[in-house]
Design a protein around this motif. Structure first.
Motif, PDB file in Angstrom:
ATOM      1  N   ASN A 260       0.829  -1.206   0.000  1.00  0.00           N
ATOM      2  CA  ASN A 260       0.000   0.000   0.000  1.00  0.00           C
ATOM      3  C   ASN A 260       0.866   1.260   0.000  1.00  0.00           C
ATOM      4  O   ASN A 260       0.642   2.172   0.781  1.00  0.00           O
ATOM      5  N   THR A 261       1.864   1.310  -0.856  1.00  0.00           N
ATOM      6  CA  THR A 261       2.774   2.453  -0.859  1.00  0.00           C
ATOM      7  C   THR A 261       2.944   3.021  -2.269  1.00  0.00           C
ATOM      8  O   THR A 261       2.777   2.328  -3.277  1.00  0.00           O
ATOM      9  N   VAL A 262       3.309   4.332  -2.302  1.00  0.00           N
ATOM     10  CA  VAL A 262       3.673   5.046  -3.525  1.00  0.00           C
ATOM     11  C   VAL A 262       4.984   5.761  -3.258  1.00  0.00           C
ATOM     12  O   VAL A 262       5.110   6.473  -2.254  1.00  0.00           O
ATOM     13  N   SER A 263       5.975   5.555  -4.137  1.00  0.00           N
ATOM     14  CA  SER A 263       7.260   6.228  -3.983  1.00  0.00           C
ATOM     15  C   SER A 263       7.347   7.408  -4.939  1.00  0.00           C
ATOM     16  O   SER A 263       6.829   7.365  -6.066  1.00  0.00           O
ATOM     17  N   VAL A 264       8.054   8.464  -4.476  1.00  0.00           N
ATOM     18  CA  VAL A 264       8.266   9.664  -5.285  1.00  0.00           C
ATOM     19  C   VAL A 264       9.731   9.695  -5.691  1.00  0.00           C
ATOM     20  O   VAL A 264      10.623   9.664  -4.823  1.00  0.00           O
ATOM     21  N   ILE A 265      10.014   9.756  -6.982  1.00  0.00           N
ATOM     22  CA  ILE A 265      11.386   9.790  -7.500  1.00  0.00           C
ATOM     23  C   ILE A 265      11.663  11.192  -8.020  1.00  0.00           C
ATOM     24  O   ILE A 265      10.904  11.738  -8.834  1.00  0.00           O
ATOM     25  N   ASP A 266      12.752  11.786  -7.521  1.00  0.00           N
ATOM     26  CA  ASP A 266      13.205  13.087  -8.018  1.00  0.00           C
ATOM     27  C   ASP A 266      14.007  12.840  -9.295  1.00  0.00           C
ATOM     28  O   ASP A 266      15.115  12.316  -9.260  1.00  0.00           O
ATOM     29  N   LEU A 267      13.426  13.231 -10.445  1.00  0.00           N
ATOM     30  CA  LEU A 267      14.073  12.957 -11.730  1.00  0.00           C
ATOM     31  C   LEU A 267      15.203  13.921 -12.035  1.00  0.00           C
ATOM     32  O   LEU A 267      16.027  13.652 -12.928  1.00  0.00           O
ATOM     33  N   LYS A 268      15.259  15.058 -11.335  1.00  0.00           N
ATOM     34  CA  LYS A 268      16.303  16.040 -11.600  1.00  0.00           C
ATOM     35  C   LYS A 268      17.536  15.829 -10.724  1.00  0.00           C
ATOM     36  O   LYS A 268      18.568  16.486 -10.928  1.00  0.00           O
ATOM     37  N   ALA A 269      17.417  14.928  -9.760  1.00  0.00           N
ATOM     38  CA  ALA A 269      18.582  14.629  -8.928  1.00  0.00           C
ATOM     39  C   ALA A 269      19.623  13.878  -9.749  1.00  0.00           C
ATOM     40  O   ALA A 269      19.323  13.259 -10.765  1.00  0.00           O
ATOM     41  N   THR A 270      20.891  13.930  -9.278  1.00  0.00           N
ATOM     42  CA  THR A 270      21.981  13.236  -9.966  1.00  0.00           C
ATOM     43  C   THR A 270      22.621  12.252  -9.006  1.00  0.00           C
ATOM     44  O   THR A 270      23.348  12.648  -8.090  1.00  0.00           O
ATOM     45  N   PRO A 271      22.353  10.946  -9.159  1.00  0.00           N
ATOM     46  CA  PRO A 271      21.407  10.359 -10.118  1.00  0.00           C
ATOM     47  C   PRO A 271      19.981  10.478  -9.576  1.00  0.00           C
ATOM     48  O   PRO A 271      19.791  10.799  -8.398  1.00  0.00           O
ATOM     49  N   PRO A 272      18.954  10.202 -10.430  1.00  0.00           N
ATOM     50  CA  PRO A 272      17.574  10.215  -9.932  1.00  0.00           C
ATOM     51  C   PRO A 272      17.434   9.268  -8.741  1.00  0.00           C
ATOM     52  O   PRO A 272      18.004   8.181  -8.725  1.00  0.00           O
ATOM     53  N   ALA A 273      16.631   9.690  -7.744  1.00  0.00           N
ATOM     54  CA  ALA A 273      16.546   8.886  -6.517  1.00  0.00           C
ATOM     55  C   ALA A 273      15.182   9.056  -5.879  1.00  0.00           C
ATOM     56  O   ALA A 273      14.476  10.050  -6.101  1.00  0.00           O
ATOM     57  N   VAL A 274      14.808   8.031  -5.053  1.00  0.00           N
ATOM     58  CA  VAL A 274      13.567   8.096  -4.287  1.00  0.00           C
ATOM     59  C   VAL A 274      13.747   9.099  -3.161  1.00  0.00           C
ATOM     60  O   VAL A 274      14.695   9.004  -2.370  1.00  0.00           O
ATOM     61  N   ILE A 275      12.831  10.084  -3.095  1.00  0.00           N
ATOM     62  CA  ILE A 275      12.928  11.083  -2.020  1.00  0.00           C
ATOM     63  C   ILE A 275      11.889  10.844  -0.930  1.00  0.00           C
ATOM     64  O   ILE A 275      12.006  11.377   0.177  1.00  0.00           O
TER      65      ILE A 275
END
Length: 712
Positions: free
Chosen positions: A311-326
């Motif tokens: 029951n989870t949703v992850s948010v990925i920062d696409l502008k991070a280097t490298p992209p990562a789950v925030i």
């Protein structure tokens, strides 16, 4: 199937619009939202996440059984969710997060997509495409049947007229291309195994498909509906058995990236996309703790929301280097099995400033005239090419009238074609004029074009050399095209007719005529047999009925003129000889030969016609010929069985007399030995009373004479 990337990107609703909504009393969501379908439990639900805080904003919205896919209307006002086991689509008011209605579409209900204009929702249900009107929240139009047995995802082209459906079956997997206007399947694109989800790149040029069994992202070119290739979700060389098992798919609004949720690899793949070829490059991988299923990207391309786990949703920062789950967001109790994810179109932050107006049109023109050398009377084609290198389209672009310069001249006969046109920014248009060369010399053309508030340069063409027209070649003219004669058996020949021989071309020609017959012997003669033109002159055509029984006889006149372009020409000639009509007041006898002159070895053919008369019904008919230079006669006696000829030194006894009758036909045929005297032979045909001497002119009831020439 559940995302907004099927449609062209729209700017944020301006703040003034939000104020207007408040004025007129319509509620509006405070912030952009992410919608997540929770599939497990007796009753499914829809969770709402605030993109500003990445927190769940309210209790889950109750739906029906097994919610699967989510789509948001382009204006953000409505959210649509398929309930797979209930065979329905739930319609949610995004401003109040409440269910408006459930629309029954049939079991199972899978993917869905909203048209770019927001007027319709197209749903995969019961093995077909069902259409819901967003104005009435009711089904609209007939279902569109699909050929496969497990359709899953659906995406709609930016024009709103074409849909693409992923068919998951392991054998015979395909993507169906559907015309939403005619409501029919256009073609089937076969490719990877078990496609799950499908998306159209926002520019409409390419379609992307997740191939579950192949662990790959595959690419279809929209212009020809053909597979272009693809990429492995775990990186080069890891498919088809890399265990990636991609399900969900998203494409960024700027056409630059595609994203896949890899359920078997516990990861998300970020594929850079070739802007012109559409093919994915090697992916960047972001790991997740457990199998992701679906995802969506914010319109500004900064964040990716991925459903996974219980029951989870992850948010990925696409502008991070490298992209990562925030952040990983828990959806709360009773919200297990997250599936479809859709980001509101309002999730791109403050509205961007309005774009600057595009640069105005900039027109340039060039002229070309062809061919470079022509004769007077020939055609010159002048083409004006107008290019628009400005930043906006130029409407109603039209060439000016062209001007001429030089010692020659031409007369315009048509153009410009087209008379005007709209030229897009970066586009070009050709306008065509045609001229007839009229004055020998040289000529060039100039002119410009204007439209859309712009005027081009004045362009000049190359020089065309116009030469005096050379004299045309002779052209044989023969009229009329056919001749028809009619005469009665045994009577005089029909009136002669004529053909006109001329020259409708240049120069002069020498012509000749020759007559030929198909049947009836040589009954056709011509006079004269040759001449020259100009001037136009007649030639007589004579058809003789002598010796011809009743019937139709065919022949032709062949006109020839060496050097003429249309030589020879043949004129058909028909002679119709009718049956004898009644008894004549006086008898008539005719004798004729098949030609006017003979040589040794040729065959003399004599024909005769006899017509009864009131005074000749009991007479005898004879033929005899005077031998040149002698007092001899070659007597030809007409008998019941035909004619015969005897050459002797004195008149010969005549054959048995017979009663004269209507007769026409060949009566004698004999080859010349060459020993006969040369000169002119006179052939006489007479009708005398029974027993009378035929050589005595006083005995002749009627007589006919024909002359021939013999040269050994």
């Amino acid at each position: 199937m559940q995302r907004r990337s099927d449609r062209p990107q729209r700017p944020l609703v301006p703040i003034v619009m939000g104020a207007l909504l408040q004025i007129i009393g319509i509620a509006s969501p405070a912030r952009a939202q992410v919608y997540v379908a929770n599939s497990l439990g007796e009753i499914g639900s829809l969770s709402v996440i605030d993109t500003a805080t990445n927190t769940v904003t309210a209790p889950p919205i109750p739906l029906q059984q097994l919610p699967f896919a989510v789509a948001v209307k382009p204006d953000g006002s409505r959210v649509y969710v398929t309930n797979e086991n209930s065979g329905s689509v739930s319609v949610i008011n995004a401003a109040t997060n409440t269910v408006i209605t459930h629309v029954n579409v049939g079991f199972p209900a899978k993917g869905l997509a909203v048209t770019p204009d927001g007027q319709f929702v197209h749903v995969i249900a019961a093995g077909s495409i069902k259409t819901i009107s967003t104005a009435t929240n009711a089904l609209s139009g007939s279902p569109i049947g699909l050929p496969g047995n497990e359709p899953r995802g659906i995406a709609i082209a930016p024009n709103g007229q074409t849909a693409y459906v992923a068919m998951k079956q392991l054998q015979g997997s395909s993507v169906e291309v559907v015309d939403l206007v005619t409501r029919s399947v256009v073609t089937t694109v076969t490719g990877g195994s078990a496609p799950e989800d499908v998306r159209v790149r926002p520019d409409g040029k390419f379609i992307y498909v997740t191939a579950f069994q192949d662990s790959a992202l595959q690419v279809i070119q929209a212009s020809n509906n053909a597979y272009r290739g693809g990429g492995c979700v775990k990186g080069p060389g890891t498919c088809p058995f890399g265990g990636g098992s991609p399900i969900g798919l998203a494409v960024s609004a700027d056409n630059a990236f595609a994203f896949t949720a890899n359920s078997g690899a516990n990861s998300v793949s970020i594929f850079p996309l070739n802007p012109t070829e559409g093919l994915p490059g090697p992916p960047t991988l972001v790991s997740l703790p457990n199998g992701p299923s679906f995802l969506d990207v914010t319109p500004d391309g900064k964040f990716l929301y991925v459903s996974h786990g219980a029951n989870t949703v992850s948010v990925i920062d696409l502008k991070a280097t490298p992209p990562a789950v925030i952040k990983t967001i828990g959806l709360g109790s009773g919200t297990t099995g997250p599936k479809g994810v859709a980001v509101s179109p309002l999730a791109s932050g403050p509205p961007p400033p309005p774009p600057p107006p595009p640069p105005p049109p900039l027109l340039t023109a060039s002229l070309a005239a062809a061919p470079g050398v022509v004769n007077v009377g020939q055609t010159i084609t002048v083409t004006m090419t107008v290019n628009n290198s400005g930043g906006s389209a130029a409407s109603n672009v039209a060439p000016s009238p062209l001007t001429q310069s030089g010692t020659g001249g031409a007369t315009q006969t048509s153009g410009p074609t087209p008379s005007s046109a709209t030229i897009a920014a970066g586009g070009s248009q050709q306008f065509t004029f045609t001229y007839s060369a009229s004055v020998a010399g040289s000529v060039s053309f100039s002119g410009n074009a204007s439209g859309g508030g712009a005027t081009s340069n004045t362009a000049g063409s190359n020089t065309v050399s116009i030469q005096s027209a050379p004299p045309s070649s002779p052209n044989l003219s023969v009229t009329p095209g056919s001749l028809n004669f009619t005469g009665e058996q045994g009577l005089a020949d029909p009136a002669q007719q004529s053909v006109q021989i001329g020259n409708t071309g240049g120069g002069s020609l020498a012509w000749s005529l020759a007559g030929s017959t198909v049947n009836g012997g040589n009954w056709l003669s011509l006079n004269p047999l040759g001449g020259s033109a100009p001037p136009t002159s007649p030639a007589s055509v004579i058809a003789s009925t002598c010796g011809l029984p009743a019937g139709v006889y065919n022949g032709s006149v062949l006109a020839s003129a060496p050097g003429a372009a249309n030589t020879p020409q043949s004129i058909p000639v028909t002679l119709a000889v009718t049956q004898p009509s009644g008894t004549l007041p006086t008898p008539q006898a005719r004798v004729c030969t098949d030609r006017p002159a003979y040589h040794g070895g040729e065959t003399l053919k004599i024909s005769a016609s006899v017509r009864q008369g009131a005074a000749s019904n009991s007479g005898d008919a004879y033929l005899f010929a005077a031998v040149p230079g002698t007092n001899l006669f070659a007597s030809l006696v007409l008998s019941q069985s035909g004619f015969s000829i005897v050459v002797a030194t004195e008149p010969v006894p005549l054959a048995q007399n017979f009663q004269a009758f209507d007769f026409a036909g060949e009566v004698f045929q004999q080859a010349w030995s060459g020993s006969e005297p040369s000169g002119v032979y006179t052939i006489n045909g007479v009708l005398v009373p029974p027993g009378a001497e035929p050589l005595v002119p006083a005995n002749h009831i009627t007589a006919s004479t024909s002359q021939i020439t013999f040269n050994p």
